[in-house]
Design a protein around this motif. Structure first.
Motif, PDB file in Angstrom:
ATOM      1  N   ASP A 159       2.771  -3.466  16.523  1.00 12.97           N
ATOM      2  CA  ASP A 159       2.033  -3.666  14.949  1.00 12.97           C
ATOM      3  C   ASP A 159       3.323  -5.398  14.888  1.00 12.97           C
ATOM      4  O   ASP A 159       3.824  -5.529  14.669  1.00 12.97           O
ATOM      5  N   ASP A 188       2.382  -0.504   4.860  1.00 18.36           N
ATOM      6  CA  ASP A 188       0.558  -0.342   4.588  1.00 18.36           C
ATOM      7  C   ASP A 188      -0.459   0.231   4.013  1.00 18.36           C
ATOM      8  O   ASP A 188      -0.961   1.623   4.973  1.00 18.36           O
ATOM      9  N   GLN A 209       3.214  -7.058  12.133  1.00 21.06           N
ATOM     10  CA  GLN A 209       3.748  -7.209  10.731  1.00 21.06           C
ATOM     11  C   GLN A 209       4.619  -6.513  10.817  1.00 21.06           C
ATOM     12  O   GLN A 209       5.765  -5.618   9.614  1.00 21.06           O
ATOM     13  N   ASP A 252       3.577   2.492  11.396  1.00 22.03           N
ATOM     14  CA  ASP A 252       2.475   1.750  11.213  1.00 22.03           C
ATOM     15  C   ASP A 252       1.495   2.143  12.422  1.00 22.03           C
ATOM     16  O   ASP A 252       0.449   1.127  12.528  1.00 22.03           O
ATOM     17  N   GLY A 253       1.274   3.320  12.815  1.00 18.58           N
ATOM     18  CA  GLY A 253       0.441   3.871  14.086  1.00 18.58           C
ATOM     19  C   GLY A 253       0.306   3.041  14.968  1.00 18.58           C
ATOM     20  O   GLY A 253      -0.674   3.006  15.719  1.00 18.58           O
ATOM     21  N   SER A 254       1.567   1.944  16.077  1.00 16.54           N
ATOM     22  CA  SER A 254       1.587   1.706  16.864  1.00 16.54           C
ATOM     23  C   SER A 254       0.891   2.860  18.483  1.00 16.54           C
ATOM     24  O   SER A 254       0.561   2.229  19.219  1.00 16.54           O
ATOM     25  N   GLU A 311      -3.411   1.800   2.952  1.00 12.65           N
ATOM     26  CA  GLU A 311      -4.763   2.047   4.108  1.00 12.65           C
ATOM     27  C   GLU A 311      -4.206   1.443   5.320  1.00 12.65           C
ATOM     28  O   GLU A 311      -4.974   2.697   6.210  1.00 12.65           O
ATOM     29  N   THR A 312      -3.506   1.779   6.277  1.00 11.78           N
ATOM     30  CA  THR A 312      -3.454   1.731   7.783  1.00 11.78           C
ATOM     31  C   THR A 312      -3.082   3.270   7.600  1.00 11.78           C
ATOM     32  O   THR A 312      -2.610   3.809   8.498  1.00 11.78           O
ATOM     33  N   LEU A 313      -1.876   3.699   6.798  1.00 10.54           N
ATOM     34  CA  LEU A 313      -1.118   5.140   7.479  1.00 10.54           C
ATOM     35  C   LEU A 313      -2.458   5.540   6.279  1.00 10.54           C
ATOM     36  O   LEU A 313      -2.274   7.118   7.276  1.00 10.54           O
ATOM     37  N   SER A 314      -3.111   5.691   5.599  1.00 14.14           N
ATOM     38  CA  SER A 314      -3.389   6.759   5.091  1.00 14.14           C
ATOM     39  C   SER A 314      -4.869   6.833   6.319  1.00 14.14           C
ATOM     40  O   SER A 314      -4.897   7.740   6.635  1.00 14.14           O
ATOM     41  N   ALA A 315      -5.345   5.876   6.591  1.00 13.52           N
ATOM     42  CA  ALA A 315      -6.531   6.413   7.946  1.00 13.52           C
ATOM     43  C   ALA A 315      -4.994   6.998   9.019  1.00 13.52           C
ATOM     44  O   ALA A 315      -6.339   7.495  10.448  1.00 13.52           O
ATOM     45  N   TYR A 316      -3.963   6.654   9.545  1.00 13.81           N
ATOM     46  CA  TYR A 316      -3.540   6.883  10.703  1.00 13.81           C
ATOM     47  C   TYR A 316      -3.005   8.718  10.400  1.00 13.81           C
ATOM     48  O   TYR A 316      -3.351   9.186  11.044  1.00 13.81           O
TER      49      TYR A 316
END
Length: 274
Positions: free
Chosen positions: A211, A15, A213, A96-98, A17-22
């Motif tokens: 996560d 994802d 997802q 996934d930023g978990s 958006e998720t990866l960029s934020a992470y």
């Protein structure tokens, strides 16, 4: 002198958006800031690459993207990323930023401070904080695997598969030629063989948010991990000089390491992405 840190983020159909934020959080919250964050992107589409390329200019640290058309597997992607780094400490965090950036920083810090050659993030450690739990089936399978691994391997941990680990450069040079598992089983192989070679392995409790997802198949991955656990146990004992496992190894053809596969699969026209 401040030791340098390089961070690899293996990603498969992430994802954006998720990866960029992470990635932004990792750049901001790890101290010292990573010299480079390298995204190893499997099964890359032009759209995903284009979306992620904005990180190269917007992130406060250097971000590089190595995009490939096929699915190499998590272990192969991290190995490729670590090989491209020239930093004193090499770490990875799942896309996934978990594991939040602050906890990844705790894992890196354990190596920077010399408390470990390999620091292993742990969501099952008694001091860990679990903010969002896995489904019952995934958690149960994970618990059974961790319990089994802690009894079959000489290095006993609460958690072998958490998506945050850090290793110092000298230790990586020692273990890199022994790694063979291209997929999710790479984590346990890294832990088992690093310990077998006499390096210090330390478990670091982290904060964890599962996560929902996740594309990981609980049953399929559990079978893969179970087979890898047996292979890793055998190869670790062989490295330790166990007579029985050395005799078994001498009767079998040796597995091809990930580094050997990279050399074999690399054509003369291949170039790096940097």
């Amino acid at each position: 002198m401040t030791r340098t840190v390089g961070l690899v983020v293996p990603a498969y159909r992430p994802d954006v958006e998720t990866l960029s934020a992470y990635v932004g959080a990792l750049a901001a919250q790890i101290t010292p800031a990573p010299t480079v964050i390298r995204i190893e992107l499997d099964d890359a589409t032009d759209e995903t690459v284009a979306a992620l390329e904005t990180l190269s200019t917007s992130a406060p640290v250097s971000v590089t993207i190595n995009a490939v058309d096929d699915r190499r597997g998590k272990g192969a992607a991290i190995t490729a990323g670590f090989e491209a780094l020239e930093t004193d400490v090499r770490a990875f965090a799942d896309a996934d930023g978990s594991t939040p950036a602050s906890s990844v920083g705790d894992v890196v810090e354990a190596v920077l401070e010399g408390r470990a050659n390999l620091a292993v993030g742990s969501r099952r450690h008694p001091a860990a904080t679990v903010e969002s739990h896995q489904s019952f089936a995934r958690k149960r399978l994970g618990d059974v695997f961790a319990w089994t691994a802690s009894r079959l391997l000489e290095v006993s941990l609460y958690d072998y598969q958490c998506g945050a680990k850090a290793i110092d450069g000298e230790t990586w040079e020692g273990v890199r030629t022994h790694l063979c598992e291209p997929g999710f089983a790479w984590d346990i192989e890294l832990v088992a063989l690093t310990h077998a070679l006499g390096y210090r392995v330390l478990e670091v409790p982290v904060t964890w948010e599962d996560d929902p997802q996740s594309t990981v198949s609980p049953v399929g991955t559990s079978i893969e991990l179970g087979l890898s656990l047996c292979r890793s146990r055998h190869r670790a004992k062989h490295l330790r000089g166990d007579r029985v496992h050395t005799a078994i190894a001498n009767r079998r053809s040796q597995p091809v390491s990930l580094l050997e596969r990279f050399v074999r699969d690399r054509s003369p026209s291949d170039t790096t992405d940097e």
